[in-house]
Motif scaffolding. Structure first.
Motif, PDB file in Angstrom:
ATOM      1  N   GLY A 185      83.184 -34.353 -52.682  1.00  0.00           N
ATOM      2  CA  GLY A 185      83.347 -34.799 -51.302  1.00  0.00           C
ATOM      3  C   GLY A 185      84.820 -34.848 -50.936  1.00  0.00           C
ATOM      4  O   GLY A 185      85.639 -34.108 -51.472  1.00  0.00           O
TER       5      GLY A 185
ATOM      6  N   TRP B  67      75.533 -34.847 -46.570  1.00  0.00           N
ATOM      7  CA  TRP B  67      76.447 -35.890 -47.014  1.00  0.00           C
ATOM      8  C   TRP B  67      75.998 -36.473 -48.347  1.00  0.00           C
ATOM      9  O   TRP B  67      74.834 -36.426 -48.701  1.00  0.00           O
ATOM     10  CB  TRP B  67      76.556 -36.989 -45.948  1.00  0.00           C
ATOM     11  N   SER B  68      76.972 -37.013 -49.087  1.00  0.00           N
ATOM     12  CA  SER B  68      76.735 -37.608 -50.410  1.00  0.00           C
ATOM     13  C   SER B  68      76.267 -36.568 -51.430  1.00  0.00           C
ATOM     14  O   SER B  68      75.519 -36.880 -52.355  1.00  0.00           O
ATOM     15  CB  SER B  68      75.717 -38.760 -50.331  1.00  0.00           C
TER      16      SER B  68
ATOM     17  N   VAL C 251      80.148 -31.213 -49.897  1.00  0.00           N
ATOM     18  CA  VAL C 251      80.784 -31.673 -48.663  1.00  0.00           C
ATOM     19  C   VAL C 251      82.170 -31.044 -48.461  1.00  0.00           C
ATOM     20  O   VAL C 251      82.477 -30.505 -47.382  1.00  0.00           O
ATOM     21  CB  VAL C 251      80.873 -33.204 -48.633  1.00  0.00           C
TER      22      VAL C 251
ATOM     23  N   ASP D 184      73.918 -40.110 -38.413  1.00  0.00           N
ATOM     24  CA  ASP D 184      74.350 -39.985 -39.797  1.00  0.00           C
ATOM     25  C   ASP D 184      75.870 -40.022 -39.870  1.00  0.00           C
ATOM     26  O   ASP D 184      76.559 -40.145 -38.846  1.00  0.00           O
ATOM     27  CB  ASP D 184      73.770 -38.725 -40.455  1.00  0.00           C
ATOM     28  N   LEU D 185      76.408 -39.921 -41.073  1.00  0.00           N
ATOM     29  CA  LEU D 185      77.861 -40.046 -41.243  1.00  0.00           C
ATOM     30  C   LEU D 185      78.602 -38.998 -40.433  1.00  0.00           C
ATOM     31  O   LEU D 185      79.627 -39.286 -39.804  1.00  0.00           O
ATOM     32  CB  LEU D 185      78.209 -39.913 -42.729  1.00  0.00           C
ATOM     33  N   GLY D 186      78.085 -37.771 -40.413  1.00  0.00           N
ATOM     34  CA  GLY D 186      78.741 -36.718 -39.649  1.00  0.00           C
ATOM     35  C   GLY D 186      78.782 -37.016 -38.164  1.00  0.00           C
ATOM     36  O   GLY D 186      79.798 -36.796 -37.501  1.00  0.00           O
TER      37      GLY D 186
ATOM     38  N   ILE E  35      75.868 -31.321 -42.301  1.00  0.00           N
ATOM     39  CA  ILE E  35      76.412 -31.278 -43.660  1.00  0.00           C
ATOM     40  C   ILE E  35      75.569 -32.220 -44.522  1.00  0.00           C
ATOM     41  O   ILE E  35      75.221 -33.321 -44.074  1.00  0.00           O
ATOM     42  CB  ILE E  35      77.903 -31.689 -43.672  1.00  0.00           C
TER      43      ILE E  35
ATOM     44  N   PHE F 259      81.459 -31.232 -38.445  1.00  0.00           N
ATOM     45  CA  PHE F 259      80.742 -32.343 -39.081  1.00  0.00           C
ATOM     46  C   PHE F 259      79.238 -32.149 -39.220  1.00  0.00           C
ATOM     47  O   PHE F 259      78.619 -32.822 -40.043  1.00  0.00           O
ATOM     48  CB  PHE F 259      80.987 -33.630 -38.286  1.00  0.00           C
ATOM     49  N   ASN F 260      78.649 -31.293 -38.422  1.00  0.00           N
ATOM     50  CA  ASN F 260      77.183 -31.240 -38.391  1.00  0.00           C
ATOM     51  C   ASN F 260      76.666 -29.815 -38.460  1.00  0.00           C
ATOM     52  O   ASN F 260      77.200 -28.938 -37.773  1.00  0.00           O
ATOM     53  CB  ASN F 260      76.680 -31.891 -37.093  1.00  0.00           C
TER      54      ASN F 260
ATOM     55  N   THR G 271      83.182 -28.210 -45.624  1.00  0.00           N
ATOM     56  CA  THR G 271      84.201 -28.577 -44.641  1.00  0.00           C
ATOM     57  C   THR G 271      85.330 -27.552 -44.632  1.00  0.00           C
ATOM     58  O   THR G 271      85.813 -27.155 -43.563  1.00  0.00           O
ATOM     59  CB  THR G 271      84.737 -29.991 -44.931  1.00  0.00           C
TER      60      THR G 271
END
Length: 202
Positions: free
Chosen positions: A136, A155-156, A160, A82-84, A153, A150-151, A164
């Motif tokens: 975000g 996302w979208s 976010v 994923d993004l993270g 989370i 990062f993980n 963070t």
């Protein structure tokens, strides 16, 4: 301070890029906007003159759409996850050698001057964030790495940036936040699109 800018980008292809804008612009219009925003982001990153610019792409760095971009950059694949997980892998790779600014291509107001300001902030703090108006962020700058940043989370979502911030505080890192900017993700965001990117999209 020599700082690497890493741009995470999706191939600007119809049906793949800017899919949430398809109801307003159609597949072709959304893809055209994605390409314009990609070129604008890359141009501003190179013009910031902070150090290497890396274009980290999905789904495939071998696609022809990456070959005609008029700038000096390093082309890499985003890899899986994923993004993270993808951003975590980039930060882990880069930060032992130099600070990194992680950005996407969704924020036309992330100009060369704002990139320079973010890089300058990293000389005094461990992390710098440019929040997005949707909750975000459009930029995360780091000179240290910890995978917990990062993980996991969601996302979208509008959580976010807050999550963070909490992670950075829990790590005991110093964070500087810059002015909140707008992403161009949904049809209502098009009100914030600069005119030079808005020409003949439909």
């Amino acid at each position: 301070m020599n700082t690497r800018i890493v741009i995470l980008a999706k191939a600007p292809l119809p049906g793949l890029a800017k899919t949430r804008l398809i109801p307003a612009l159609g597949e072709q219009g959304a893809a055209r906007l994605a390409e314009r925003m990609l070129r604008h982001t890359l141009s501003e990153a190179v013009a910031a003159d902070l150090g290497p610019v890396e274009l980290c792409v999905a789904p495939d760095a071998d696609l022809s759409c990456w070959r005609d971009l008029p700038a000096d950059f390093v082309l890499t694949d985003q890899g899986g996850g994923d993004l993270g997980q993808r951003m975590s892998a980039i930060a882990e790779r880069v930060t032992p050698e130099q600070p990194v600014l992680l950005i996407g291509t969704d924020c036309p107001d992330l100009t060369r001057d704002r990139l320079r300001t973010a890089a300058c902030a990293l000389s005094c703090v461990d992390a710098v964030m440019v929040p997005a108006s949707d909750g975000g962020y459009v930029l995360l700058g780091l000179k240290r790495f910890d995978h917990r940043l990062f993980n996991p989370i969601p996302w979208s979502t509008g959580q976010v940036a807050d999550l963070t911030r909490q992670r950075i505080e829990a790590l005991g890192w110093r964070l500087q936040e810059l002015d909140t900017l707008h992403d161009i993700d949904d049809p209502e965001d098009l009100a914030h699109l600069p005119e030079f990117l808005n020409h003949q999209l439909n």
